[in-house]
Every structure is written in structure tokens, then in C-alpha cells.
Scaffold this motif. Structure first.
Motif: not given
Length: 276
Positions: A200-227
Motif C-alpha cells: 500500500v505504501e509502495a503504490f501510494s507514496e512512491t514518486d515516479f517523477t524522475e523515472d518518467l523523465k528518464a525514459v526516452s523509449l515509446p511509452v503508451l499511457l492507457m487510462h479509463g476516464e471513470d477510474d
């Protein structure tokens, strides 16, 4: 059944189907589930000629019920060990929810040639918890409520979540699947309570900002608007701003568990991204 013994002597369960010389697709499950959550996608992409792989995260499913190491750095390191053991190259990594966080942390640290593309589906990055940087996140009381429910009656909690917000079965027009609810419960209860608590702590409190910035290969974000579990405004719509090579695809009316309720839609879009 296949197991990999990690460097710290923890055993993780994994599935590895299809030709070993085919392009690998690696599926990463959400909390508190297991690799079984990807059965539809694994069968679909196996038929398309891919090598499909999924593991039960440490503490989950058939893997060892760990009381330590239940955090994102270790989860990503476990994936790196699995990728090395199976010699995975040019792989597509697909992660749902907590698994999406695991994917982006692994990909950001992966060795050259291991990864081709990544997909984050209903995923937790950049961070679920409300912070000064991301004030639109959820308050800590939400996650304290998760921990309280886990300790009080984990079995009932694991019925309530899939019966309600996870699949959107609490919506007035929902087509409820008792099978999905029971399968969610089965997967959840096969894991360890301590690992689920820690996660619960791992998925809620981990900050992935720097990971997202570091990835240059193609990334697809798929998300339900009623999530209702990982609200889109605080997750995917923030994460896309941090990716240098990202694409955001949203789904009106679809829930957190949309790949299970609408596999024909999600599988087609996954295939198009992989081939594109």
C-alpha cells in the motif's frame, strides 16, 4: 510450474509461454493480484506470435510471502533478475496500476537492449498521494483506510473492492461479472497479508517523477476516464507531461479494471501500439 530464486533467496513464480525467439511481452499485475490477472491478454498475444511472460510479484500469488523487500526498488530489481535469467531482449513491458509503477521504475534503470516499449495501464505514476508537487493526488487517509480494512477483515475487503470501484460495478448501468469478482478475491487471498500491507505504501507514496523523465523509449499511457481507484487527472494526465516519448489514450466510461471488462478494446489498442 516455473520459479526463479532471486539473489536474496526469495522465489518468484512466473509464466513463460510461446517461442523463445519471438519478441517478448512482459505483463506486470496490480495490487493485490497475480499474473493470472493477465490471462486474456497472454492468450491473445500468444496467438499473435509473441512470447508472453508474467510473474507473481514477491509476496503475491504463488511467490514467496515476503515480509521484507516489498517496495518499488526491490520490485524493479526482481524484474531485472527475471529479464536477465530469461535473457529478454527488445521486450514490451505492460503494467497495470501498481504494475505500471514497477514497469516505469524498471525501464528507467534497464540495460540497453532489454526494453523496446512500455505500456502503463491505469497506472499509479507519477504518485498517488497528494503532495506539494501533485496536489491533485489522494489524501493519506484513503491509504490508511486500505490498511485498516486489510487488518480488520482482508477477505471481506477483497470482495468489496472488485464488487465496487475496481471494475465500476457500483455504477447504475454496470454489467456485473460474478466471475471477475471471485477471481479477484482468489488472486488476492493467495498472497501474503504483510506483503499486501507494505505494498500500500509502495503504490501510494512512491514518486515516479524522475523515472518518467528518464525514459526516452515509446511509452503508451492507457487510462479509463471513470477510474475510481487511480483517478486519471492525478495520474495519467500528469504522467504524460513528464514523458519525452509518451502517448496518452483515454477511455470514456471505463474503469480501473478495463482490460478485464473490455479486453477486445484494450487488446486491439495494445497490438496497434506494439506494431506501430
Amino acid at each position: 510450474m516455473a520459479y526463479l530464486t532471486l539473489k536474496d533467496d526469495i522465489r518468484i513464480f512466473y509464466k513463460d509461454w510461446g517461442p523463445k525467439d519471438a519478441q517478448p511481452m512482459v505483463f506486470h499485475h496490480g495490487w493485490p493480484l497475480s499474473s493470472d490477472d493477465w490471462d486474456n491478454q497472454m492468450l491473445f498475444f500468444l496467438e499473435k506470435g509473441y512470447r508472453v511472460i508474467a510473474h507473481d510479484r514477491r509476496g503475491h500469488g504463488r511467490s514467496d510471502q515476503t515480509d521484507t523487500g516489498n517496495e518499488m526498488d526491490t520490485y524493479a530489481a526482481d524484474v531485472a533478475e527475471l529479464a536477465e535469467a530469461l535473457d529478454l531482449k527488445n521486450a514490451i513491458h505492460v503494467g497495470h496500476s501498481t504494475g505500471g509503477g514497477e514497469v516505469i521504475r524498471y525501464v528507467a534503470r534497464s540495460k540497453p537492449g532489454r526494453v523496446a516499449k512500455a505500456v502503463l495501464l491505469g497506472a499509479v505514476p507519477p504518485i498517488m498521494l497528494a503532495t506539494d508537487a501533485y496536489p491533485g493526488g489522494l489524501p493519506i487517509s484513503v491509504f490508511d483506510g486500505f490498511r485498516e480494512a486489510l487488518q480488520k477483515n482482508r477477505a471481506q475487503f477483497f470482495i468489496d473492492v472488485p464488487s465496487g470501484p475496481f471494475y465500476g460495478f457500483n455504477r447504475p448501468d454496470a454489467e456485473v461479472s460474478e466471475g471477475l469478482i471471485r477471481n479477484w478475491w482468489r488472486q488476492g487471498m493467495s498472497g501474503g497479508a504483510k506483503a499486501h500491507w507494505d505494498c500500500v505504501e509502495a503504490f501510494s507514496e512512491t514518486d515516479f517523477t524522475e523515472d518518467l523523465k528518464a525514459v526516452s523509449l515509446p511509452v503508451l499511457l492507457m487510462h479509463g476516464e471513470d477510474d475510481q481507484v487511480v483517478p486519471i487527472d492525478a495520474s495519467a494526465r500528469e504522467a504524460i507531461k513528464l514523458l519525452s516519448n509518451g502517448t496518452l489514450k483515454t477511455y470514456p466510461g471505463l474503469s480501473h479494471g478495463m482490460f478485464a471488462t473490455h479486453p477486445e478494446v484494450i487488446n486491439a489498442d495494445l497490438l496497434a501500439f506494439i506494431k506501430g
